[in-house]
Motif scaffolding. Sequence first.
Motif: not given
Length: 142
Positions: A5-6, A8-10, A12-13, A16, A28-29
Amino acid sequence: MKLDSFDQKILSLLVEDARLSISDIARQVSLSRSAVTDRIKRLEESQTITGYHAKLNQDATTQVAAYFSVTFSPLCCEVIAGLMQDIPEIKQAHSISGDVDLIVFAEAANMTRLSEIREMMDAWPNVQRIVTHTVLVDRLQR
């Protein structure tokens, strides 16, 4: 490579805004800067991240794009290959099956230049028909 999940969030950021600082991403993560740096390096080394790109505003570049469906009689795609090379705005050309012989994709600075390209194509040998399909909105780009 398995992404948690980390990761994936990285990703995603970065998708963007690829210019985010390591500190902003870490905040943010909820990871340390060194942990984020290590994860990004691993994502790059595994080719999950293959590059960082600028996303251009189509309106800012004022470019227009179109697909041209070209039908020849008789067929002569090989003959016009060199003629296409002389038009730098032509980005892709594919011989296809069906009623149309060739699909050509072009990007031009403005509609006037796109019209000039169409006129050049009309002068190609054995052109029976050209249909212009102007791109209105990009729905997907990879």
